[in-house]
Enzyme design. Structure first.
Site, PDB file in Angstrom:
ATOM      1  N   TRP A   1       2.472 -12.337  -9.213  1.00 53.13           N
ATOM      2  CA  TRP A   1       3.589 -12.576  -8.295  1.00 53.13           C
ATOM      3  C   TRP A   1       3.410 -11.776  -7.004  1.00 53.13           C
ATOM      4  CZ3 TRP A   1       7.880 -11.464 -12.485  1.00 53.13           C
ATOM      5  CH2 TRP A   1       7.782 -12.430 -13.492  1.00 53.13           C
TER       6      TRP A   1
ATOM      7  N   HIS B   1       0.821  -1.209   0.000  1.00 55.60           N
ATOM      8  CA  HIS B   1       0.000   0.000   0.000  1.00 55.60           C
ATOM      9  C   HIS B   1       0.858   1.264   0.000  1.00 55.60           C
ATOM     10  CE1 HIS B   1      -4.243  -1.491   0.897  1.00 55.60           C
ATOM     11  NE2 HIS B   1      -3.514  -2.575   0.715  1.00 55.60           N
TER      12      HIS B   1
END
Length: 358
Positions: free
Chosen positions: A194, A71
């Site tokens: 990924w 984030h």
């Protein structure tokens, strides 16, 4: 005349001799590192292992620390910058430095506790917020059974601005919107998959706050491929009382499924790479390490930072090969990759049981 082989051996010996040996530094606590600037991180490591991660546990704080890595870093938009607007500073610690702003963003719901917990350690040890977020994420992952050893580079300053809202994808977003957003930050479709390896040790708190700590797979302390397997099981239930925005039907009692995960696993642009994560765990770990490093350097030049990776603990433990949870069969798998068959998996024996919250 010297033979060609002798000349080659001599040249190799010369090259090896010409490479200066690493000058290891001994820190005040007796640890050794390749750079004296990394010594402070051993003190941070001891502190957070005991007082943030509860003795090195792969629990909620480790999970949330890994979430915070993403984030903070994904707040980076070259497209906004090209349009003459502030596009965010990447992995600069702005989520912590400007928590009063960024914690109001919908995508950051639930991160306030880990942000405030981490802030105390960063201030105590006089390290930057951006560095601390990356370090704590790498240490938290190393605490998980069979986890990867993430590279860590230090040297970010505390000079940051609040990242604009809307740069962190939401679980309600379409796959196209998510790919466009991360693509703007330089992350490809396969790198998105990924990146989602992180969900193998993740859980939700706020999509349905009536069932906090609901994990995304049946082995939330193991860094295995079960998240990729179980996301492809046919969803039949909700762990809470009803289906919420951003939630998809779950395959198993006590397990939560994000809508975005369900869609990415079944989208033609990402489904085959998703399946590859199941077939080759070593590849999964390698790709995750590469992607986390790339995220950690968004907004920064690696050459200006110090490699302190030798401070990160070496993970231990082994994990089981991918399996089907008890009570499931291959008929429950919703395979989505058209080019290769889904790996054949065996089910754990016994009855279906509910997965406990983390």
């Amino acid at each position: 005349m010297l033979s060609k082989a002798v000349v080659q051996v001599a040249l190799v010996a010369f090259v090896i001799a010409a490479v200066p040996p690493t000058k290891w530094t001994t820190c005040s606590g007796g640890q050794t590192t390749a750079d004296e600037a990394c010594c402070v991180w051993f003190d941070v490591l001891d502190d957070i292992q005991e007082n943030l991660f509860h003795g090195g546990d792969c629990g909620e704080e480790a999970h949330e620390s890994l979430r915070l890595v993403f984030h903070d870093a994904i707040g980076f938009s070259p497209a906004l910058t090209a349009a003459g607007k502030f596009g965010g500073g990447g992995a600069d610690g702005s989520t912590m430095a400007h928590a009063a702003v960024e914690m109001t963003y919908a995508a950051n719901d639930g991160l306030d506790d880990i942000v405030e917990a981490q802030r105390l350690f960063a201030l105590k040890h006089n390290v930057s917020f951006g560095d601390f977020i990356q370090f704590a994420g790498a240490v938290g992952v190393a605490n998980c059974n069979g986890g990867p050893q993430i590279q860590f580079f230090a040297g970010r300053s505390n000079d940051s601005q609040a990242a604009p809202d809307g740069l962190v994808p939401l679980p309600t977003d379409s796959v196209t919107d998510i790919l466009n957003r991360v693509g703007d930050a330089g992350v490809s479709a396969v790198e998105l998959v990924w990146m989602l390896v992180s969900h193998t040790v993740a859980a939700q708190d706020k999509v349905d706050d009536s069932v906090p700590g609901t994990p995304f797979d049946s082995t939330p302390k193991d860094f295995d491929a079960q998240f990729f397997v179980e996301t492809m099981l046919n969803g039949t239930l909700t762990p809470g009382s009803s289906l919420h925005d951003g939630e998809a039907l779950s395959p198993y009692p006590g397990e939560f499924r994000l809508q975005s995960d369900a869609l990415i696993g079944r989208d033609s642009r990402t489904a085959c790479e998703w399946q590859t994560m199941i077939a080759n765990r070593a590849n999964m770990l390698e790709k995750f390490q590469q992607t986390v490093l790339k995220l950690s350097l968004l907004g920064f030049n690696q050459s200006t930072l110090t490699n302190c990776s030798d401070v990160i603990p070496v993970p231990t433990g082994t994990v089981a090969d991918p399996f089907l949870p008890a009570g499931k069969t291959m008929d429950d798998i919703e395979a989505a990759c058209s080019s290769t068959p889904f790996p054949s998996l065996s089910a754990v024996p016994g009855p279906e049981t509910s997965i406990p919250a983390v």
